[in-house]
Design a protein around this motif. Structure first.
Motif, PDB file in Angstrom:
ATOM      1  N   ARG A 165       8.824 -43.856  -2.040  1.00 46.27           N
ATOM      2  CA  ARG A 165      10.285 -43.915  -2.195  1.00 46.27           C
ATOM      3  C   ARG A 165      10.664 -42.923  -3.090  1.00 46.27           C
ATOM      4  NH1 ARG A 165      14.398 -49.114  -1.640  1.00 46.27           N
ATOM      5  NH2 ARG A 165      16.492 -47.723  -1.765  1.00 46.27           N
ATOM      6  N   CYS A 166      10.289 -41.569  -2.871  1.00 47.38           N
ATOM      7  CA  CYS A 166      10.581 -40.784  -4.070  1.00 47.38           C
ATOM      8  C   CYS A 166      10.300 -39.228  -3.268  1.00 47.38           C
ATOM      9  CB  CYS A 166      10.061 -40.671  -5.340  1.00 47.38           C
ATOM     10  SG  CYS A 166       8.068 -41.106  -5.239  1.00 47.38           S
ATOM     11  N   ASP A 167      10.907 -38.397  -4.066  1.00 49.95           N
ATOM     12  CA  ASP A 167      10.342 -36.945  -3.465  1.00 49.95           C
ATOM     13  C   ASP A 167       8.936 -36.682  -3.690  1.00 49.95           C
ATOM     14  OD1 ASP A 167      12.872 -36.154  -2.692  1.00 49.95           O
ATOM     15  OD2 ASP A 167      13.351 -35.416  -4.682  1.00 49.95           O
ATOM     16  N   VAL A 168       8.358 -37.013  -5.108  1.00 47.43           N
ATOM     17  CA  VAL A 168       6.916 -36.807  -5.450  1.00 47.43           C
ATOM     18  C   VAL A 168       6.469 -37.928  -6.053  1.00 47.43           C
ATOM     19  CG1 VAL A 168       5.594 -35.290  -6.906  1.00 47.43           C
ATOM     20  CG2 VAL A 168       7.238 -34.275  -5.446  1.00 47.43           C
ATOM     21  N   VAL A 169       5.239 -38.376  -5.810  1.00 40.91           N
ATOM     22  CA  VAL A 169       4.744 -39.478  -6.503  1.00 40.91           C
ATOM     23  C   VAL A 169       3.619 -38.722  -7.457  1.00 40.91           C
ATOM     24  CG1 VAL A 169       3.105 -40.169  -4.504  1.00 40.91           C
ATOM     25  CG2 VAL A 169       3.259 -41.587  -6.238  1.00 40.91           C
ATOM     26  N   GLY A 170       3.377 -39.298  -8.386  1.00 41.28           N
ATOM     27  CA  GLY A 170       2.390 -38.752  -9.270  1.00 41.28           C
ATOM     28  C   GLY A 170       1.502 -39.867  -9.940  1.00 41.28           C
ATOM     29  N   LEU A 238      10.734 -30.373   7.701  1.00 40.74           N
ATOM     30  CA  LEU A 238      10.267 -31.539   8.185  1.00 40.74           C
ATOM     31  C   LEU A 238      10.480 -32.618   6.823  1.00 40.74           C
ATOM     32  CD1 LEU A 238       8.770 -33.361  10.497  1.00 40.74           C
ATOM     33  CD2 LEU A 238       6.856 -32.709   9.258  1.00 40.74           C
ATOM     34  N   THR A 239      10.723 -33.889   7.066  1.00 44.85           N
ATOM     35  CA  THR A 239      10.302 -34.893   6.188  1.00 44.85           C
ATOM     36  C   THR A 239      10.104 -35.999   7.175  1.00 44.85           C
ATOM     37  OG1 THR A 239      11.439 -36.377   4.623  1.00 44.85           O
ATOM     38  CG2 THR A 239      12.894 -35.976   6.595  1.00 44.85           C
ATOM     39  N   SER A 240       9.209 -37.019   6.449  1.00 43.34           N
ATOM     40  CA  SER A 240       8.592 -38.001   7.261  1.00 43.34           C
ATOM     41  C   SER A 240       8.768 -39.412   5.939  1.00 43.34           C
ATOM     42  CB  SER A 240       7.503 -37.812   7.694  1.00 43.34           C
ATOM     43  OG  SER A 240       7.020 -39.106   8.299  1.00 43.34           O
ATOM     44  N   HIS A 241       9.169 -40.565   6.414  1.00 41.53           N
ATOM     45  CA  HIS A 241       9.129 -41.688   5.511  1.00 41.53           C
ATOM     46  C   HIS A 241       8.370 -42.727   6.215  1.00 41.53           C
ATOM     47  CE1 HIS A 241       9.660 -44.352   2.241  1.00 41.53           C
ATOM     48  NE2 HIS A 241       9.983 -45.149   2.930  1.00 41.53           N
ATOM     49  N   LEU A 283     -10.025 -38.819  -7.890  1.00 42.34           N
ATOM     50  CA  LEU A 283      -9.392 -38.170  -9.025  1.00 42.34           C
ATOM     51  C   LEU A 283     -10.632 -38.844 -10.243  1.00 42.34           C
ATOM     52  CD1 LEU A 283      -5.681 -39.100  -9.109  1.00 42.34           C
ATOM     53  CD2 LEU A 283      -6.869 -36.852  -9.053  1.00 42.34           C
ATOM     54  N   ALA A 284     -10.749 -37.800 -11.143  1.00 44.81           N
ATOM     55  CA  ALA A 284     -11.422 -38.163 -12.360  1.00 44.81           C
ATOM     56  C   ALA A 284     -10.555 -38.366 -13.378  1.00 44.81           C
ATOM     57  CB  ALA A 284     -12.389 -36.835 -12.653  1.00 44.81           C
ATOM     58  N   ALA A 285     -11.004 -39.050 -14.496  1.00 41.17           N
ATOM     59  CA  ALA A 285     -10.108 -39.627 -15.550  1.00 41.17           C
ATOM     60  C   ALA A 285      -9.566 -38.286 -16.173  1.00 41.17           C
ATOM     61  CB  ALA A 285     -11.058 -40.454 -16.422  1.00 41.17           C
ATOM     62  N   GLY A 286      -8.323 -38.253 -16.444  1.00 43.41           N
ATOM     63  CA  GLY A 286      -7.659 -37.224 -17.059  1.00 43.41           C
ATOM     64  C   GLY A 286      -6.970 -36.303 -16.033  1.00 43.41           C
ATOM     65  N   GLU A 287      -7.436 -36.483 -14.732  1.00 44.53           N
ATOM     66  CA  GLU A 287      -6.824 -35.862 -13.789  1.00 44.53           C
ATOM     67  C   GLU A 287      -5.407 -36.180 -13.218  1.00 44.53           C
ATOM     68  OE1 GLU A 287     -10.442 -33.127 -11.954  1.00 44.53           O
ATOM     69  OE2 GLU A 287      -9.837 -35.044 -10.687  1.00 44.53           O
ATOM     70  N   ILE A 288      -4.531 -35.421 -12.618  1.00 42.39           N
ATOM     71  CA  ILE A 288      -3.250 -36.014 -12.185  1.00 42.39           C
ATOM     72  C   ILE A 288      -2.976 -35.292 -10.762  1.00 42.39           C
ATOM     73  CG2 ILE A 288      -0.511 -35.588 -12.530  1.00 42.39           C
ATOM     74  CD1 ILE A 288      -1.330 -35.429 -15.414  1.00 42.39           C
ATOM     75  N   GLN A 289      -2.591 -36.317  -9.962  1.00 45.78           N
ATOM     76  CA  GLN A 289      -2.529 -36.099  -8.462  1.00 45.78           C
ATOM     77  C   GLN A 289      -0.878 -35.968  -8.102  1.00 45.78           C
ATOM     78  OE1 GLN A 289      -2.906 -39.268  -5.265  1.00 45.78           O
ATOM     79  NE2 GLN A 289      -4.640 -37.823  -4.740  1.00 45.78           N
ATOM     80  N   LEU A 290      -0.151 -35.038  -7.658  1.00 47.52           N
ATOM     81  CA  LEU A 290       1.113 -35.018  -7.315  1.00 47.52           C
ATOM     82  C   LEU A 290       1.199 -35.010  -5.779  1.00 47.52           C
ATOM     83  CD1 LEU A 290       2.266 -32.642 -10.231  1.00 47.52           C
ATOM     84  CD2 LEU A 290       2.591 -34.967 -10.053  1.00 47.52           C
ATOM     85  N   LEU A 291       2.052 -35.656  -5.152  1.00 44.25           N
ATOM     86  CA  LEU A 291       2.416 -35.504  -3.664  1.00 44.25           C
ATOM     87  C   LEU A 291       3.541 -35.552  -3.370  1.00 44.25           C
ATOM     88  CD1 LEU A 291      -0.439 -38.243  -2.657  1.00 44.25           C
ATOM     89  CD2 LEU A 291      -0.822 -35.810  -2.939  1.00 44.25           C
ATOM     90  N   ASN A 292       3.880 -34.587  -2.532  1.00 45.19           N
ATOM     91  CA  ASN A 292       5.541 -34.444  -1.761  1.00 45.19           C
ATOM     92  C   ASN A 292       5.549 -35.433  -0.701  1.00 45.19           C
ATOM     93  OD1 ASN A 292       7.708 -33.953  -0.486  1.00 45.19           O
ATOM     94  ND2 ASN A 292       7.389 -31.737  -1.010  1.00 45.19           N
ATOM     95  N   ASN A 293       5.987 -36.660  -0.780  1.00 45.35           N
ATOM     96  CA  ASN A 293       6.251 -37.477   0.073  1.00 45.35           C
ATOM     97  C   ASN A 293       6.875 -37.197   1.379  1.00 45.35           C
ATOM     98  OD1 ASN A 293       4.939 -39.954  -0.962  1.00 45.35           O
ATOM     99  ND2 ASN A 293       6.515 -39.667  -2.581  1.00 45.35           N
ATOM    100  N   HIS A 294       7.550 -36.139   1.395  1.00 42.20           N
ATOM    101  CA  HIS A 294       8.183 -35.699   2.649  1.00 42.20           C
ATOM    102  C   HIS A 294       7.129 -34.984   3.704  1.00 42.20           C
ATOM    103  CE1 HIS A 294      12.095 -36.541   0.959  1.00 42.20           C
ATOM    104  NE2 HIS A 294      11.710 -35.875  -0.310  1.00 42.20           N
TER     105      HIS A 294
END
Length: 352
Positions: A165-170, A238-241, A283-294
């Motif tokens: 429930r956000c634009d981007v989840v990290g 497009l957007t999808s929830h 993901l390996a330790a220290g890596e960051i994943q960012l996803l656009n939920n739309h």
């Protein structure tokens, strides 16, 4: 409604294509890594709470440009960004939250993830008993326990394809499991287009409102019903929830409209297509994943930890409203509140 057309653009991809291109992977300059670690350690040593960090108080040369490129990829590119290159071995574990929150202030507006105002959530196996007390549980029609979406993240079980429930989840990875815990990612646009190809009648169903609950999220949400389509478009974007859990839980409430046979079939097809078009990554330790939920659905396989060897899966999660986010259809205000592009929206309202 008028005929639905296929969506286009760089956010429409199949798993095999995105793995080959690697366009979403964003290596970090070593100087930025060193700056992040130094700033995080400095804040911690000054006994500044991580949640009190601001963008102005966490300045690292080159970080703004690095984050701006990630935001562009998230909104106008593939919809994903993996930040790599952080010297995780050189980062004091006591500074994990300071670094991630400080970095997050340069990405977007950090949102509350619970009705108590939790800004950073540790995604790890807390055990079934903890999960049910913190996240909520009901009983389904067969008399079996039914966990809320919030509760499921606190177990080591699989998570189905969904959006947050956000634009981007990290997710900031601070540890990985001994076995499993694989992320599954797929393009919402590709799923949309594949359903259009196979069953345009079912795609049309997914543009109509579907009953859901706020179970496990907002105070009193276990009895609250709202109607929201799975897909929507505004200004050609497009957007999808989507979260099957909120839809299924709504069906346990007598005041919720019953799903029609076509809706049940459409949701099943969406799950099937998402699984077909996804790719897997860890993901390996220290890596960051960012996803656009739309434009991205994500899922997770079940996992097993091995505490003796230190192989324990733990992710620190932030939710963001993004300054370059897309405008949403007006009927999505029931979930998002604000639908204008770039608005601060999403998250969970803090209970009074």
């Amino acid at each position: 409604m008028s005929a639905i057309a296929a969506v286009t653009g760089p956010s429409v991809w199949r798993g095999t294509e995105i793995v080959a291109s690697k366009r979403w992977i964003r290596p970090m300059d070593p100087a930025i890594s060193r700056g992040l670690i130094a700033a995080a350690d400095t804040a911690r040593e000054a006994e500044l709470d991580w949640s009190a960090l601001t963008r102005a108080r966490f300045q690292i040369p080159g970080l703004d440009e690095y984050c701006a490129a990630a935001r562009e990829e998230l909104e106008n590119g593939s919809g994903m960004a993996k930040l790599t290159g952080l010297d995780f071995a050189g980062l004091d574990p006591r500074s994990h939250r300071h670094l991630w929150f400080g970095l997050g202030t340069h990405l977007g507006t950090i949102l509350s993830q619970t009705n108590t105002g939790l800004l950073m959530k540790a995604i790890q196996d807390e055990g079934y008993d903890v999960a049910t007390t913190q996240g909520g549980v009901t009983t389904d029609e067969a008399g079996k326990p039914f966990l809320s979406s919030h509760a499921r993240t606190l177990t080591n079980g699989a998570l189905r394809f969904h959006t947050d429930r956000c634009d981007v989840v990290g997710l900031f990875c601070v540890g990985q499991a001994a076995k499993g815990g694989v992320s599954k990612l797929c393009s919402t646009g590709a799923v949309h287009n594949e359903i259009l190809k196979r069953r345009p009648d079912l795609l049309e169903v997914l543009y109509r409102p579907v009953p859901r609950t706020r179970f496990g999220e907002e105070k009193g949400g276990e009895s609250s019903i709202y109607l929201l389509p799975v897909f929507g478009q505004r200004e050609g974007r497009l957007t999808s929830h989507y979260s099957r859990t909120y839809i299924e839980n709504a069906q346990q409430l007598p005041q919720a409209p019953r799903l029609t046979p076509l809706q049940v079939e459409a949701l099943a097809l969406l799950d099937q297509v998402a699984a077909e078009l996804a790719f897997e990554m860890t993901l390996a330790a220290g890596e960051i994943q960012l996803l656009n939920n739309h434009v991205i659905y994500h899922a997770r396989t079940a996992f097993e930890n091995d505490a003796a060897s230190g192989r324990v899966r733990s992710m620190l999660r932030l939710w963001f409203a993004m300054p370059n986010s897309r405008a949403l259809p007006e009927d999505h205000a029931v979930l998002w509140g604000q639908v204008a592009g770039g608005a601060v929206r999403g998250g969970i309202a803090v209970a009074a």
